[in-house]
Enzyme design. Structure first.
Site, mmCIF file in Angstrom:
data_model
loop_
_atom_site.group_PDB
_atom_site.id
_atom_site.type_symbol
_atom_site.label_atom_id
_atom_site.label_comp_id
_atom_site.label_asym_id
_atom_site.label_seq_id
_atom_site.Cartn_x
_atom_site.Cartn_y
_atom_site.Cartn_z
ATOM 1 N N HIS A 1 35.316 20.122 22.879
ATOM 2 C CA HIS A 1 35.406 19.502 21.554
ATOM 3 C C HIS A 1 34.024 18.963 21.184
ATOM 4 O O HIS A 1 33.150 18.870 22.040
ATOM 5 C CB HIS A 1 36.403 18.336 21.624
ATOM 6 C CG HIS A 1 36.026 17.368 22.693
ATOM 7 N ND1 HIS A 1 36.571 17.405 23.954
ATOM 8 C CD2 HIS A 1 35.071 16.400 22.723
ATOM 9 C CE1 HIS A 1 35.994 16.494 24.707
ATOM 10 N NE2 HIS A 1 35.069 15.866 23.993
ATOM 11 N N HIS B 1 26.948 18.614 19.753
ATOM 12 C CA HIS B 1 26.987 19.591 20.845
ATOM 13 C C HIS B 1 28.396 19.724 21.408
ATOM 14 O O HIS B 1 29.222 18.820 21.249
ATOM 15 C CB HIS B 1 26.037 19.153 21.968
ATOM 16 C CG HIS B 1 26.482 17.897 22.646
ATOM 17 N ND1 HIS B 1 26.187 16.649 22.148
ATOM 18 C CD2 HIS B 1 27.234 17.682 23.763
ATOM 19 C CE1 HIS B 1 26.725 15.725 22.931
ATOM 20 N NE2 HIS B 1 27.378 16.332 23.918
HETATM 21 P P1 2AM Z 1 29.755 14.572 26.103
HETATM 22 O O1 2AM Z 1 30.487 15.795 25.710
HETATM 23 O O2 2AM Z 1 28.447 14.457 25.433
HETATM 24 O O3 2AM Z 1 29.703 14.336 27.581
HETATM 25 C C1 2AM Z 1 35.161 12.447 26.446
HETATM 26 O O4 2AM Z 1 34.698 11.916 27.629
HETATM 27 C C2 2AM Z 1 34.050 12.716 25.499
HETATM 28 O O5 2AM Z 1 33.411 11.499 25.149
HETATM 29 C C3 2AM Z 1 32.995 13.651 26.062
HETATM 30 O O6 2AM Z 1 32.887 14.739 25.197
HETATM 31 C C4 2AM Z 1 31.735 12.833 26.120
HETATM 32 O O7 2AM Z 1 30.620 13.397 25.506
HETATM 33 C C5 2AM Z 1 32.019 11.650 25.235
HETATM 34 N N1 2AM Z 1 31.333 10.475 25.739
HETATM 35 C C6 2AM Z 1 30.346 9.802 25.108
HETATM 36 N N2 2AM Z 1 29.966 8.742 25.804
HETATM 37 C C7 2AM Z 1 30.701 8.723 26.931
HETATM 38 C C8 2AM Z 1 30.747 7.867 28.076
HETATM 39 N N3 2AM Z 1 29.980 6.793 28.181
HETATM 40 N N4 2AM Z 1 31.615 8.194 29.058
HETATM 41 C C9 2AM Z 1 32.401 9.286 28.951
HETATM 42 N N5 2AM Z 1 32.418 10.108 27.903
HETATM 43 C C10 2AM Z 1 31.570 9.848 26.899
#
Ligand code: 2AM
Length: 186
Positions: free
Chosen positions: A41, A128
């Site tokens: 996602h 992204h």
């Molecule tokens: P990412 O795709 O850039 O890793 C669920 O965990 C979503 O929340 C992930 O897509 C993740 O982004 C995002 N996310 C952003 N900050 C986060 C954090 N501190 N811990 C976990 N997930 C995070």
């Protein structure tokens, strides 16, 4: 408590293409925790653990922030890494296309969630789709090299809704369950 985030879902055919990219990247043998293709996602805001009763407040904030943003289209771009240079920790597919409405919407959401008590994300928003998280720096170089040789199909998809997801952490990776949808209106 709910571990919760707001994201844009992507259609099946995009997930299929991303799965194929993951398969090719796996050939490097790099130690990566790959995101389940069905879980891929575009994250707009990560809230962390929130009390369940806070969710309606966030939904109302998102409903307000999404006004005047009709559906728009994004297109898959090349592979990239966080950090941009040095040993990669995250491998992802970038998004291009109608990024202006996306960036405006994300800004409005940040403001609305700040009002609801959630501090702004300090890192700049870089749209992204995460494919995987690197577990071991060994082999990470091979991943960068391989990524340079791969072509991401220029698939486009419509962004017509925002979804609040619950994230439940499991040993095999996180499982995401939709909690609430907020639709963009033409
Ligand atoms: P990412 O795709 O850039 O890793 C669920 O965990 C979503 O929340 C992930 O897509 C993740 O982004 C995002 N996310 C952003 N900050 C986060 C954090 N501190 N811990 C976990 N997930 C995070």
């Amino acid at each position: 408590m709910l571990r919760c985030f707001l994201a844009v879902p992507v259609p099946e055919e995009v997930k299929e293409a991303l799965k194929e990219l993951q398969e090719l990247l796996k050939e490097t043998g790099a130690k990566v925790r790959w995101v389940r293709p069905e879980g891929i996602h575009l994250t707009l805001k990560f809230f962390g653990n929130i009390p369940e009763e806070k969710l309606p407040v966030l939904v109302r904030a998102a409903e307000k922030a999404k006004k005047e943003t009709p559906p728009f289209e994004l297109t898959l771009e090349g592979l990239g890494f966080f950090p941009f240079q040095g040993t990669p920790r995250v491998i992802w597919v970038g998004l291009e296309g109608q990024t202006e409405p996306l960036l405006r919407l994300q800004e409005k959401l940040e403001k609305a969630f700040k009002k609801a008590g959630f501090p702004r994300e300090k890192r700049a928003f870089h749209p992204h789709l995460t494919l995987g998280r690197v577990k071991d720096p060994q082999g990470a170089g091979a991943l960068r090299k391989k990524a340079e040789t791969l072509k991401v199909p220029p698939l486009s998809f419509e962004v017509d809704r925002l979804v609040f997801y619950q994230s439940v952490l499991h040993r095999e990776g996180a499982l995401y369950t939709p909690l609430k949808e907020v639709f963009l209106e033409a």
